[in-house]
Design an enzyme around this catalytic site. Sequence first.
Site, PDB file in Angstrom:
ATOM      1  N   GLU A  57       5.895  -2.073  14.165  1.00 13.67           N
ATOM      2  CA  GLU A  57       6.307  -0.709  13.822  1.00 13.67           C
ATOM      3  C   GLU A  57       7.320  -0.136  14.805  1.00 13.67           C
ATOM      4  OE1 GLU A  57       3.161  -1.787  14.023  1.00 13.67           O
ATOM      5  OE2 GLU A  57       2.542  -1.751  11.917  1.00 13.67           O
ATOM      6  N   ASP A  69     -11.733   3.029   4.766  1.00 12.99           N
ATOM      7  CA  ASP A  69     -11.185   2.211   5.861  1.00 12.99           C
ATOM      8  C   ASP A  69     -11.719   2.642   7.226  1.00 12.99           C
ATOM      9  OD1 ASP A  69      -9.544   0.456   4.436  1.00 12.99           O
ATOM     10  OD2 ASP A  69      -7.946   1.945   4.299  1.00 12.99           O
ATOM     11  N   SER A 102       0.823  -1.217   0.000  1.00 13.19           N
ATOM     12  CA  SER A 102       0.000   0.000   0.000  1.00 13.19           C
ATOM     13  C   SER A 102       0.852   1.259   0.000  1.00 13.19           C
ATOM     14  CB  SER A 102      -0.929   0.046   1.207  1.00 13.19           C
ATOM     15  OG  SER A 102      -1.068  -1.208   1.783  1.00 13.19           O
ATOM     16  N   HIS A 113      -1.459   7.374   3.495  1.00 11.68           N
ATOM     17  CA  HIS A 113      -2.751   7.363   4.191  1.00 11.68           C
ATOM     18  C   HIS A 113      -2.868   8.458   5.238  1.00 11.68           C
ATOM     19  CE1 HIS A 113      -2.892   3.761   1.928  1.00 11.68           C
ATOM     20  NE2 HIS A 113      -3.919   3.205   2.528  1.00 11.68           N
TER      21      HIS A 113
END
Lengths: 278, 312
Positions: B54, B113, B33, B105
């Site tokens: 992360e 989403d 993505s 995003h």
Amino acid sequence: MTRDEKVAYLKEKAIEMRKTALTMIHTAQSGHPGGSLSAADFVTALYFDEMNVKPEDPKWADRDRFVLSKGHVCPILYSALALREYFPFDTIYTLRKEGSILQGHPDMKVCPGVDISTGSLGQGLSTAVGMALAAKRDKKDYRVFCVVGDGESQEGQIWEAVMTAVKYQLDNLVIFVDNNNLQNDNTCDVVMPTGDLKGKFAAFGCETHGIDGHKMEEIVDVLDTIRDVKNGMPKVVVGKTVKGRGVSFMENVVMWHGVAPDKEQFAQAIAEVEGGLK
Amino acid sequence: MSKATRDAYGEAILELGKANPDIYVVDADIGKSCKTVPFFEQLPDQHVNVGIAEQNAAGVAAGLATCGKIPFVTSYAVFGSMRMCEQIRQEACYPKLNVKVACSHGGFTPANDGASHQGIEDMGIYRTIPNMTVIMPADYYSAKKLVKAAAEYYGPVYLRFTRDPIPFIYDEDAEFEIGKAVTLKEGNDIAIIANGDIMSRAVAAAEELEAKGHSVRLLDMHTIKPLDVDAVTAAIEEIGSIVTVEDHNILNGLGSAVCEIAAEMGKGKVKRIGIQDQFGESAPYDRLLEKNGVTVENIVASAEAVMTSKCC
Ligand SMILES: Cc1ncc(C[n+]2csc(CCOP(=O)(O)OP(=O)(O)O)c2C)c(N)n1
Ligand SMILES: [Mg+2]
């Protein structure tokens, strides 16, 4: 030097290391003696024998790296750096003082020999993984040594980092787990049992070794054993240790995690440490 | 013509990586993505995928940076600013290491989403961390240039991209400098200061205002930290009436940064247009912006209100 000579030499150095760490914490009237003393023997073996470093050239690109993931015990790291003359020895009297290169937790920007700033638990190991990965990608021989606390291993990020080390076959990474079974509030067993740490690291795919983390003979032997093993597995040494080791009234006492000794306590501590570990 | 800024990131990072073997991408399982797949396929030795981890991604990047690499940690704005926030603070910003956080995003763009994936706080969060630079490009070409500028600059940078195609604002050869606003239109009745993917709305509003006889200065404030204080000060001194527009919470983003300058100068009138301190939901992107007043009509109306208001 024969093995026995080396062990004897390192035991002497460990006494100096403990004295230096206690002196700086006493002078500052602040700092973390318990965990400094429990990591003392392993860190001594690293800085006075095992690690390939050049104190006169602290940023030498091919040096072995050291990551103190449990950054609160920086007095023991600062002791090694002071005794190896990364900076003038008298700097130890500035610990935690305004403008000092010896910050309350390690600051790589100001302190020569500090390879990464730490202090927030759980993060150092990830940076050590990044360094070890860079060595692999650059086809360099240096190794990365990382000291992790047992309480610290309650952080999920530790296990994220271990997975990455295993995936990228970082056999140039050596993790020392300071397994003293004490943390800030209480014993690990009470706060959050860490269980079989050696088994957990093994289950993740590391090569694991268990030693008495205060027996210099065992430290020297395990470092000998793992030095040249290129088997694609990160090396983990789980050291059974005693928090506050070397100072009777500090040993295994939760309170001595982050309290500085007063004048009398300091005098007694130095006297005991000078006799060496019993 | 339109194209998403995340595509610009994917292309720019590949070009950078081919030219410089020290450029690394640290992915956390959303490379697809975030458009880093070509980088991974063509430059596997400069790529790391740490999995859905992360916090670790941030730390690994910091370690790589200490060894001379220039790692771009890649994630979504939500995770790149919040899940790894303290790791970036401690291991990248505090030691001022050469770590870039590159996130797709940003804002409302992952519209369908829902709120969990809409990063509306990210720029504000990173703006408060010392040593951090915070950038949101307004289109494809500026995104490509600003990725390169970030790679050339030494130090931590947060780059915010978006998912959906947005109109081109710039030509291919436009140049950009970190911390320097672009004057898209000169004018002296009202200043519109905007950034990111809502820029086309700001442009349309400026045109409408011009048609109504107002002279509009339109600034692309792609870097909110360090803010182009000179450009903001000039707008306050020379015009005094300002509208800010952003796809970010009105708290602590571009609008707040501009207000801070105006308040300290004791001059100027500023109206902030942006997300009204509320979460989004699954809905079309345009609807989400509309619900928060980020529309051409509201920019025009707000500009007129600021110009005629007697306050200040
Ligand atoms: C993320 C984070 N949480 C909490 C602390 C506060 N803290 C400092 S030391 C410590 C206990 C550490 O225990 P352990 O890892 O076992 O270290 P040691 O026993 O060797 O001192 C805590 C909770 C911290 N430094 N970082
Ligand atoms: Mg412990």
